[in-house]
Motif scaffolding. Structure first.
Motif, mmCIF file in Angstrom:
data_model
loop_
_atom_site.group_PDB
_atom_site.id
_atom_site.type_symbol
_atom_site.label_atom_id
_atom_site.label_comp_id
_atom_site.label_asym_id
_atom_site.label_seq_id
_atom_site.Cartn_x
_atom_site.Cartn_y
_atom_site.Cartn_z
ATOM 1 N N TYR A 197 0.802 -1.217 0.000
ATOM 2 C CA TYR A 197 0.000 0.000 0.000
ATOM 3 C C TYR A 197 0.838 1.272 0.000
ATOM 4 O O TYR A 197 0.414 2.297 -0.519
ATOM 5 C CB TYR A 197 -0.934 0.007 1.217
ATOM 6 N N ARG A 198 2.039 1.205 0.579
ATOM 7 C CA ARG A 198 2.844 2.415 0.736
ATOM 8 C C ARG A 198 3.988 2.520 -0.275
ATOM 9 O O ARG A 198 4.859 3.381 -0.141
ATOM 10 C CB ARG A 198 3.412 2.480 2.160
ATOM 11 N N LYS A 300 -3.266 4.022 1.214
ATOM 12 C CA LYS A 300 -2.460 3.476 0.119
ATOM 13 C C LYS A 300 -2.167 4.565 -0.900
ATOM 14 O O LYS A 300 -2.943 5.512 -1.077
ATOM 15 C CB LYS A 300 -3.166 2.298 -0.537
#
Length: 308
Positions: A197-198, A300
């Motif tokens: 997500y990051r 995200k």
């Protein structure tokens, strides 16, 4: 001048460090997490004709030449569903640039950047683990520069393949892994999903943030706080070192807008045990989750929508 040149190199290569010549390839599990497709396959043919296509970067207009390899898929770990073969485009290797001659007494010649981040030239018969991204305008996949394939015939490659299988199983059903009765599985699931997500897109572009589902976010955060963050903890032999809760915490990118304030750490005192900053960070994180962060949802990074 040297700092400027290295900074420019870092920007070209898509990294933030000024030491652009010392970039390390990402761990295989991380390559799998950010890839659109992860497959084990064998190169069965190299197409005779090359293909002209634009560079895969947002807004790019320059076209480059790709040589296309046909790969027979032996196992699909992520993406590429229902495919038996997949096409992979790579740019033919370019000759290394020739450094300019010295400009006079006391002038140091500029050392060219080593071409160490170009996707390898694929050859018929190779059997490898591939981390792929679909070319935005051409009918083939490409290998991101920091996601080089793995030779699964070596002992090291076999170990990397097993590590990749663990994270692709999580990606296939993250909620199942996050609800596992095994703490190590929950932690691996949490760190895997935070990384997914990051992570920024492999080929750059503007991004925006979007909150994930509340139930998944709570399970991820719960798995992180259940883990041991102590800097005294060392992975057991054969353990998955990729599942690191403190790294996942920093990836969240908490800020004042989230109500997070970096704790003030005590200074190490002579004759006293070293300060465990990781454990203190976890303590502050747990308190934050019980207070300002009780309704926090992990965000995200997604490509920013553009008006066409």
């Amino acid at each position: 001048m040297r700092k400027f040149l290295l900074t420019t190199a870092a920007l070209v290569l898509g990294v933030g460090s000024t030491d652009a010549l010392m970039i390390a390839i990402r761990p295989a599990p991380q390559r799998a997490i950010t890839a659109e497709a992860v497959v084990v396959g064998k190169v069965t043919a190299i197409e005779k004709d090359t293909v002209e296509a634009v560079l895969p970067f947002p807004g790019a207009k320059e076209k480059v030449t790709y040589r296309v390899a046909v790969v027979k898929i032996e196992s699909t770990l992520a993406g590429a569903a229902n495919l038996t073969h997949i096409k992979i485009g790579t740019q033919p290797p370019q000759p290394a640039p020739v450094p300019a001659p010295p400009g006079g007494p006391g002038v140091r010649p500029i050392r060219p950047i080593r071409p160490g981040f170009q996707a390898p030239e694929l050859k018929e018969g190779q059997e490898m683990l591939f981390f792929l991204t679909k070319h935005p305008s051409a009918d083939f996949y490409i290998i991101p520069n920091m996601s080089l394939p793995v030779d699964i015939k070596t002992d090291a490659g076999k170990k990397e393949l097993e590590a990749v299988k663990k994270v692709t199983e999580v990606l296939a059903d993250p909620m199942k892994a996050l609800k596992s009765d095994k703490a190590e599985t929950r932690l691996l699931a949490a760190t895997t999903m935070v990384t997914k997500y990051r992570s920024y897109p492999d080929f750059g572009g503007e991004v925006e943030q979007a909150a994930i589902a509340a139930d998944e976010s709570k399970l991820i955060l719960k798995a992180l706080v259940e883990a041991d963050w102590s800097n005294k903890v060392r992975p057991a032999p054969g353990a998955d070192v990729f599942a690191n809760p403190i790294n996942a915490f920093y990836q969240l990118g908490l800020s004042e807008q989230d109500g997070w304030a970096q704790p003030a750490f005590p200074r190490p005192q002579p004759g006293q045990p070293p300060v465990d900053f990781n454990a203190l960070t976890k303590e502050a994180f747990v308190k934050w989750l019980d207070g300002p962060g009780k309704d926090y949802r992990i965000k995200k990074l997604v490509p920013k929508a553009t008006n066409k």
